[in-house]
Write an enzyme that holds these catalytic residues in place. Structure first.
Site, short mmCIF file in Angstrom:
data_model
loop_
_atom_site.label_atom_id
_atom_site.label_comp_id
_atom_site.label_asym_id
_atom_site.label_seq_id
_atom_site.Cartn_x
_atom_site.Cartn_y
_atom_site.Cartn_z
N TYR A 180 0.85 -1.19 0.00
CA TYR A 180 0.00 0.00 0.00
C TYR A 180 0.89 1.24 0.00
CZ TYR A 180 -4.10 -2.90 1.06
OH TYR A 180 -5.11 -3.82 1.00
N GLU A 181 0.43 2.29 -0.67
CA GLU A 181 1.31 3.47 -0.86
C GLU A 181 1.66 4.17 0.44
OE1 GLU A 181 -1.03 5.62 -3.66
OE2 GLU A 181 -2.30 6.52 -2.15
N SER A 182 0.89 3.93 1.50
CA SER A 182 1.20 4.55 2.79
C SER A 182 2.45 3.94 3.43
CB SER A 182 0.01 4.43 3.73
OG SER A 182 -0.39 3.07 3.83
#
Lengths: 291, 268
Positions: free
Chosen positions: B57-59
Site C-alpha cells: 500500500y502506498e502509505s
C-alpha cells in the site's frame, strides 16, 4: 534544541500569515490539534502543502486561512469528497484557492529533495499524464549521462512543518513509528517545525534505527495527548472512522460547516476543550435518540 | 446462462466483479494496491487462491495482511500485519520506481477506450464541474508496474468517449503511443467491471470485451459504454464465483462492517 511549549504559543510564534505550511500525516498521526490552533488564531494567506489533504485541510480551507494548496490527493479517505475544498476550487468560497497539483511520487520526491537541500526533485514520473499541462512546476530534463527524459519538480521547502508523533523525551527528542508517510522528510525540509506528541517521557527507549527526530532538528514540541484525533497514533488510539463518515454531511453546506466550526473550534480554548464539546454533542444526540 | 440456472449460487454484480478481479491475481505476485475495490479484490485473492500474494500500500506497508478491509490507505491494521512498513518516499522510489511491482491494481472515476484513467476533474480543469480527489499514486503505478488491472463499475458516466483529463496513462492514443512516450511498464492488461472483462487489443490496444458475466447481455455492455465498444469474436462467459470465494468475500465484508461500525458501502 526544541522548546517544549504549549501548542498555542508554538503556533503563535512559529506560524506567520503568508507562510508555506505543511501539516503532514498519511492517514496516521495527522496533526489535527495543531490545525485547529491555526484556525483559532485566524492565520491567513497560508500556502498549504500536503500529499493527502483530508479533514483538517478541509477545515482550514473552509475557514479561509489558505490561499494556495500544493497536493497530490484531496479527499475524505474511504468516504468521498472534501466538500469545503471542492467549494473553494469549484465556487471560490470563502475565497479563491490556487492549486498546484502533483502525484504522490512527485510530492514524496519533492520533500526528499527539500530535506536534502536540493533545488528540485528528479523522478520517473508524470509521463502521459495531463498534470504537466496544468502545472508549470512539472518539467522534464535530460539525464546528462543517458539522455533519458526525467521529470523535475521544485523541492518542497515549507516555512513550517507540523506533525504529530507518539513520544518525546524531556529534552525534546521525538520518536514516531507505524505508518510514517513523509513526516521525517517534511520536518527536515522545513525552516521551522512543530511536533505535537502523545506523551513526554524520561527515556524514549527507542530501538536502534527507529525514526527519531533529534531535539536540535526540531523547533517546538507540544504535549497534546490524542492530538491526531480523529486520525490515530499507533499504540495509543484507533482511527475514529465514524468521525470521517460524520464529517461528510457537516462539510456539505456552508452554514452547517460554519456553525460546527464555531462551536467546536472557534469557541473552544484548546483541543481538550474541543473533545469535551464534541463528546457533549455526541451524548446529547444519544439522549435525543433515546427519548 | 446455463451455468447460472444450474447453480444454486446467487451473487450480485459487484460480487462477480470482485471475484473476477481477484482471480486475475496469481499467487506470489507483488501487487501495489489502491484503496476500495482493488483492495477488496486483492485481499480476497490473498484469502483464497493466492495466500502468498504480496500486498503493498502506498502509505508504506509491504506484505500487508489486514484482517478486515481498510477504510483508508493508512489504517493501523495494514501496518500491524505487514512484513515491514517503510516511508512513503521509499515506497515510491525503491519499490515502485525500482521496478519491483508486478501488478498495479487501480480503481478509476473515468476510463476511455485506451484504458487511460481520469481521477482529477470532470469539466474544464480551471473551471471544474466536479473536482475529484486527484492523482494520488496512480500516474506512476500505471506507468511503472509490470502490468495494471483496473476495476470499476461500467456505465456511460465512467466509460467515456473522451476523458476531460488524463490523470494516469493507459495506452494514450493507442497502438505504440505508450512505448513512444517512454513509459516503461506494460500497462493495463484487464479492466474488470460489473458487466464483464475488457482487455486491450494486442495491436490497436483498444479495450475489447473478451468476457461477459453470466446473465449480462452484449447490448447491456454497449448501453453502458460511451463509445462503440469492440466485442471479441471469441467472447467468453465469465466463470461464476465459486462458493468458497463468495463465502470468503462475504465473511471479509461482514468482519469489515463490524470493525468499522457500519456498512462498507462507501468503499465501492
Amino acid at each position: 534544541m526544541a522548546l517544549i511549549t504549549p501548542l498555542r504559543e508554538a503556533v503563535s510564534s512559529l506560524v506567520q500569515d503568508g507562510d508555506t505550511v505543511a501539516l503532514e500525516g498519511f492517514t496516521h498521526l495527522i496533526p489535527h490539534a495543531a490545525g485547529h490552533e491555526i484556525i483559532r488564531q485566524g492565520k491567513k494567506d497560508l500556502t498549504l502543502v500536503r500529499m493527502t489533504p483530508d479533514l483538517i485541510y478541509d477545515q482550514i480551507i473552509g475557514m479561509g486561512c489558505a490561499r494556495k494548496l500544493i497536493f497530490s490527493w484531496g479527499g475524505n479517505p474511504g468516504v468521498g469528497s472534501l466538500h469545503r475544498f471542492r467549494d473553494a476550487v469549484e465556487q471560490g468560497w470563502p475565497h479563491k484557492l490556487d492549486i498546484e497539483e502533483h502525484s504522490h511520487a512527485g510530492m514524496a520526491n519533492a520533500y526528499v529533495a527539500g530535506a536534502s537541500n536540493l533545488p528540485f526533485a528528479l523522478l520517473r514520473g508524470y509521463t502521459g499524464s495531463d498534470l504537466p499541462k496544468v502545472n508549470p512546476n512539472i518539467r522534464f530534463v535530460e539525464c546528462p549521462f543517458t539522455g533519458e527524459k526525467l521529470a523535475a519538480i521544485p523541492s518542497v521547502r515549507p516555512d513550517v512543518t507540523v506533525i504529530h508523533a507518539q513520544k518525546a523525551d524531556r529534552r525534546g527528542n521525538v520518536l514516531l513509528w507505524g505508518i510514517l508517510g513523509v513526516q521525517k522528510e517534511a520536518v527536515l525540509a522545513a525552516k521551522r517545525s512543530i511536533i505535537t506528541v502523545e506523551e513526554i517521557v524520561d527515556d524514549l527507549e527507542a530501538p536502534t534505527n527507529s525514526c527519531v527526530l533529534p531535539s536540535w532538528a526540531v523547533s517546538a514540541v507540544c504535549h497534546v495527548p490524542g492530538g491526531a484525533y480523529p486520525s490515530y497514533a499507533q499504540g495509543y488510539s484507533e482511527r475514529d472512522n465514524k468521525f470521517y463518515k460524520d464529517w461528510d454531511p457537516i462539510a456539505r453546506t456552508r452554514d452547517v460547516f460554519q456553525a460546527w466550526m464555531k462551536r467546536h473550534v472557534l469557541d473552544t480554548v484548546d483541543f481538550a476543550d474541543f473533545k469535551r464539546v464534541l463528546n457533549d454533542g455526541v451524548n446529547d444526540g444519544a439522549k435525543r435518540e433515546t427519548v | 446462462m446455463a451455468n447460472l440456472e444450474s447453480s444454486n449460487l446467487e451473487f450480485s454484480a459487484t460480487e462477480i466483479m470482485t471475484v473476477a478481479a481477484s482471480r486475475l491475481l496469481q499467487d506470489g505476485t507483488v501487487c501495489f494496491v489502491g484503496i476500495g475495490l482493488p483492495s477488496t479484490a486483492a485481499n480476497l485473492a490473498r484469502l483464497t487462491h493466492a495466500p502468498d500474494v504480496v500486498l503493498i500500500y502506498e502509505s508504506g506497508p509491504i506484505g500487508a495482511k489486514p484482517t478486515v478491509l481498510p477504510l483508508s490507505i493508512g489504517d493501523g491494521d495494514l501496518s500491524l500485519t505487514a512484513d515491514t512498513v517503510v516511508s512513503t518516499p521509499e515506497i515510491f522510489r525503491y519499490w515502485l520506481q525500482g521496478g519491483r511491482i508486478d501488478v498495479g491494481f487501480l480503481g478509476a472515476a473515468q476510463i476511455d477506450r485506451f484504458a487511460n484513467i481520469n481521477t482529477t476533474v470532470i469539466g474544464p480543469y480551471d473551471n471544474p464541474k466536479v473536482r475529484l480527489p486527484g492523482a494520488g499514486g496512480a500516474p506512476e503505478i500505471a506507468a511503472q508496474a509490470k502490468e495494471v488491472f483496473i476495476v470499476l463499475k461500467q456505465n456511460k458516466k465512467a466509460f467515456v468517449e473522451k476523458l476531460p483529463f488524463i490523470t494516469s496513462a493507459g495506452f494514450l492514443d493507442g497502438g505504440d503511443a505508450r512505448e513512444k512516450a517512454g513509459i516503461t511498464g506494460g500497462g493495463p492488461t484487464a479492466v474488470i467491471t460489473d458487466l464483464g472483462i475488457l482487455t486491450p487489443d494486442p495491436v490497436t490496444r483498444e479495450l475489447t470485451l473478451t468476457s461477459i458475466h453470466p446473465g449480462v447481455t452484449v447490448e447491456q455492455v454497449r448501453e453502458a459504454t460511451g463509445w462503440d465498444v469492440k466485442i471479441s469474436p471469441d467472447l467468453k462467459v465469465t466463470e461464476i464465483p465459486d462458493a468458497d470465494a463468495l463465502a470468503a468475500l462475504r465473511d471479509l465484508q461482514a468482519r469489515t462492517a463490524k470493525a468499522h461500525g457500519q456498512s462498507t458501502s462507501s468503499e465501492g
